[in-house]
Every structure is written in C-alpha cells, then in structure tokens.
Design an enzyme around this catalytic site. Structure first.
Site, PDB file in Angstrom:
ATOM      1  N   GLU A  74      -1.863  -6.746   7.439  1.00  0.00           N
ATOM      2  CA  GLU A  74      -0.403  -6.869   7.975  1.00  0.00           C
ATOM      3  C   GLU A  74      -0.013  -7.728   9.077  1.00  0.00           C
ATOM      4  O   GLU A  74      -1.125  -8.275   9.968  1.00  0.00           O
ATOM      5  CB  GLU A  74       0.019  -5.467   8.344  1.00  0.00           C
ATOM      6  CG  GLU A  74       1.187  -4.956   8.801  1.00  0.00           C
ATOM      7  CD  GLU A  74       2.335  -5.340   8.044  1.00  0.00           C
ATOM      8  OE1 GLU A  74       2.638  -6.585   7.831  1.00  0.00           O
ATOM      9  OE2 GLU A  74       3.067  -4.378   7.680  1.00  0.00           O
ATOM     10  N   HIS A 122       0.293  -5.654   2.544  1.00  0.00           N
ATOM     11  CA  HIS A 122       1.212  -5.037   3.361  1.00  0.00           C
ATOM     12  C   HIS A 122       2.679  -5.539   3.332  1.00  0.00           C
ATOM     13  O   HIS A 122       2.850  -6.582   2.701  1.00  0.00           O
ATOM     14  CB  HIS A 122       0.609  -5.096   4.672  1.00  0.00           C
ATOM     15  CG  HIS A 122      -0.858  -4.618   4.820  1.00  0.00           C
ATOM     16  ND1 HIS A 122      -1.281  -3.443   5.263  1.00  0.00           N
ATOM     17  CD2 HIS A 122      -1.959  -5.401   4.348  1.00  0.00           C
ATOM     18  CE1 HIS A 122      -2.388  -3.346   4.709  1.00  0.00           C
ATOM     19  NE2 HIS A 122      -3.058  -4.241   4.699  1.00  0.00           N
ATOM     20  N   GLY A 123       3.474  -4.674   4.092  1.00  0.00           N
ATOM     21  CA  GLY A 123       4.972  -5.138   3.951  1.00  0.00           C
ATOM     22  C   GLY A 123       5.224  -6.651   4.363  1.00  0.00           C
ATOM     23  O   GLY A 123       5.830  -7.409   3.615  1.00  0.00           O
ATOM     24  N   ASN A 124       4.510  -7.032   5.480  1.00  0.00           N
ATOM     25  CA  ASN A 124       4.751  -8.174   6.057  1.00  0.00           C
ATOM     26  C   ASN A 124       4.095  -9.597   5.498  1.00  0.00           C
ATOM     27  O   ASN A 124       4.428 -10.491   5.158  1.00  0.00           O
ATOM     28  CB  ASN A 124       4.618  -8.601   7.562  1.00  0.00           C
ATOM     29  CG  ASN A 124       6.022  -7.526   8.216  1.00  0.00           C
ATOM     30  OD1 ASN A 124       6.885  -8.181   8.116  1.00  0.00           O
ATOM     31  ND2 ASN A 124       5.633  -6.578   8.722  1.00  0.00           N
ATOM     32  N   ARG A 170      -6.072   1.027   4.183  1.00  0.00           N
ATOM     33  CA  ARG A 170      -4.741   1.793   3.386  1.00  0.00           C
ATOM     34  C   ARG A 170      -4.468   0.936   2.110  1.00  0.00           C
ATOM     35  O   ARG A 170      -4.056   1.380   1.028  1.00  0.00           O
ATOM     36  CB  ARG A 170      -3.601   1.868   4.131  1.00  0.00           C
ATOM     37  CG  ARG A 170      -2.956   0.693   4.945  1.00  0.00           C
ATOM     38  CD  ARG A 170      -2.027   0.797   6.229  1.00  0.00           C
ATOM     39  NE  ARG A 170      -1.504  -0.078   6.812  1.00  0.00           N
ATOM     40  CZ  ARG A 170      -1.928  -0.571   7.693  1.00  0.00           C
ATOM     41  NH1 ARG A 170      -3.220  -0.370   8.124  1.00  0.00           N
ATOM     42  NH2 ARG A 170      -1.272  -1.827   8.353  1.00  0.00           N
ATOM     43  N   ARG A 224      10.893  -6.276  14.142  1.00  0.00           N
ATOM     44  CA  ARG A 224      10.264  -5.875  12.751  1.00  0.00           C
ATOM     45  C   ARG A 224      10.678  -6.941  11.785  1.00  0.00           C
ATOM     46  O   ARG A 224       9.911  -7.372  11.034  1.00  0.00           O
ATOM     47  CB  ARG A 224      10.963  -4.626  12.533  1.00  0.00           C
ATOM     48  CG  ARG A 224      10.637  -3.343  13.236  1.00  0.00           C
ATOM     49  CD  ARG A 224      11.126  -2.205  12.463  1.00  0.00           C
ATOM     50  NE  ARG A 224      10.709  -1.925  11.028  1.00  0.00           N
ATOM     51  CZ  ARG A 224      11.619  -1.567  10.290  1.00  0.00           C
ATOM     52  NH1 ARG A 224      12.926  -1.524  10.251  1.00  0.00           N
ATOM     53  NH2 ARG A 224      10.893  -1.488   8.947  1.00  0.00           N
ATOM     54  N   HIS A 239       0.722  -1.205  -0.002  1.00  0.00           N
ATOM     55  CA  HIS A 239      -0.037  -0.047  -0.008  1.00  0.00           C
ATOM     56  C   HIS A 239       0.929   1.215   0.126  1.00  0.00           C
ATOM     57  O   HIS A 239       1.859   1.253   0.383  1.00  0.00           O
ATOM     58  CB  HIS A 239      -1.068   0.005   1.247  1.00  0.00           C
ATOM     59  CG  HIS A 239       0.013   0.041   2.515  1.00  0.00           C
ATOM     60  ND1 HIS A 239       0.259   1.145   3.067  1.00  0.00           N
ATOM     61  CD2 HIS A 239       0.182  -1.021   3.283  1.00  0.00           C
ATOM     62  CE1 HIS A 239       1.171   1.066   4.237  1.00  0.00           C
ATOM     63  NE2 HIS A 239       0.917  -0.467   4.295  1.00  0.00           N
TER      64      HIS A 239
END
Length: 249
Positions: free
Chosen positions: A87, A182-184, A60, A114, A9
């Site tokens: 996420e 999402h990133g993950n 998002r 993270r 996103h």
C-alpha cells in the site's frame, strides 16, 4: 483472450476502525476473511482459473490471496510476493482515524492526502518505529527506496517497474493472472491501464475484495474491464470507500 484480475484485500480491523493503514501490517478481520472467501467463490462460479498470482508483503493481502486460492482449489499455483505491491505509505497519518483527522484538518485536506496524485502526508521521523526499514522483510531494499511517506505518484513509481517487467509480461506465457494488493497500489495499475488522468484518478475508489477483471487480446491490447459481482452492491461499496475520509460519515 488473456485476463488479469486485480483484487483489493478484504477488510482489516483498521479498515473497520477507519484508520490510515499504509505499510502497517494489519491482519484481516472476520468480515475480511468472509469477503476474501466470497471473492474466491465468485471467481470459481464465473469459471475463472489462474496460472500465477502476485501479492504484497503485507499479511492482509497475502491472507486474502490464500483464502481466494483455497476456495478455488488453486492453492498449488505459483505465488510471487513483492514489497513493490505494498500500500501507499501514509507517513505520520498511519494509525490515525480518518474521520477524526478530517474533523481536525478538514475534509478537503484529508481528501488530498488520501486521493490526490502528487501530495504526500508528512513523513515519519527517522527514529519512528513505523519506518519500514526496521522490518527484516525490507532488509534487502536500498535505504533510498524505503519510504517514510508517499503520494500516489510515489507509489506508482514504485509499483510500475514490477508491473512492466514481471506481472504484465507474464501474460505472454499464461492466460490468467491474479494480483491481490491494496487500494492505492492497484489504483496506480488501473490508472496506467486505462489512461486515467492525474486529476481524475482521485475519483476512483476500489472496494475491498471485489474482483476487477481486465481482458486483453493475444497482442495484449486491453479490450474491456469490469467488476465481477452485482453492480448495485459494488456501487454502494465504492461510495462507502469514498466517505471514509469525511468528518461525518
């Protein structure tokens, strides 16, 4: 040739403020909207078309997808939403500033929270409003499956059944699929597709709203993958993502 495009996103206000977001339903910032529109223009200029798209339950990602499809004049294609593409849940870290958290606990510990494969932050308490089970959009999910925190391993365990049973098999019927998430959740898919080890996945940083293309032959064997855009600009964006967890950015 068959293609799946993975798209993180666009920027949210919490990305801008360098906060852990997780399942918190934060909107796009003005920059995030611009990034999403640029991604749509980039895909259109590269002559991409899609027959189906998938996204998470978080606005998002949903709004990024809407912007992309609008710029491509493909608002009409079917879209499926699922909580499984949400996420990673960051537990008690959600809402905290990453740099301030690194100053308190150290860069190494924040990097572990993270980017490590199997270490989850402390969970939110059972009476914490950040528990997703209190949100009506998750009412049909069994309590045991609603996370209070997650490691990347946990998030991948959540994402993979949907990937293997729904998204990837859709390539048997169509030629091009868009996944906006999402990133993950996307790192988990990339790990699976490229066979990245548990240790090396910590080095993968996905920038916001940069299309990541995976091309397959008609037997659905992966042939190549690449980011769509200027390589130098994308490298800088990835480096910026990597620095987010440092006490001194």
């Amino acid at each position: 040739m068959k293609r799946i495009v993975l798209l993180r996103h666009g920027e949210s206000p919490w990305n801008q403020e360098n906060r852990f977001t997780g399942w918190t339903d934060v909107d796009l910032s003005e920059k995030g909207i611009s990034e999403a529109c640029k991604a749509g223009d980039t895909l259109k200029q590269a002559c991409f078309t899609f027959q189906i798209a998938y996204t998470s339950y978080l606005k998002r990602a949903v709004k990024t997808l809407n912007c992309v499809l609008d710029r491509m004049n493909e608002d009409w294609i079917p879209v499926e939403k699922t909580w499984r593409l949400n996420e990673k849940h960051y537990g008690m870290l959600q809402g905290l500033n990453k740099s301030e958290t690194a100053a308190k606990y150290g860069d190494e510990q924040v990097h572990i929270w993270r980017r490590s494969y199997d270490v989850a932050p402390d969970p939110v308490a059972v009476d914490d409003p950040r528990i997703p089970g209190k949100d009506p959009r998750y009412a049909c999910i069994p309590d045991a499956e609603v996370p209070r925190t997650e490691s990347l391993k946990d998030a991948i365990r959540r994402v993979m059944p949907y990937w293997e049973c729904v998204i990837f098999p859709s390539l048997k019927k169509v030629d091009s699929v868009l996944v906006t998430a999402h990133g993950n959740s996307l790192r988990g898919i990339v790990k699976h597709l490229k066979g990245i080890s548990d240790e090396d996945i910590s080095q993968l940083n996905l920038p916001t709203a940069v299309p990541y293309v995976f091309e397959f032959d008609h037997q659905l064997n992966l042939e190549k993958d690449y980011f769509l855009g200027d390589p130098k600009e994308i490298e800088k964006l990835m480096e910026a993502v990597a620095r987010q967890g440092s006490a001194k950015k």
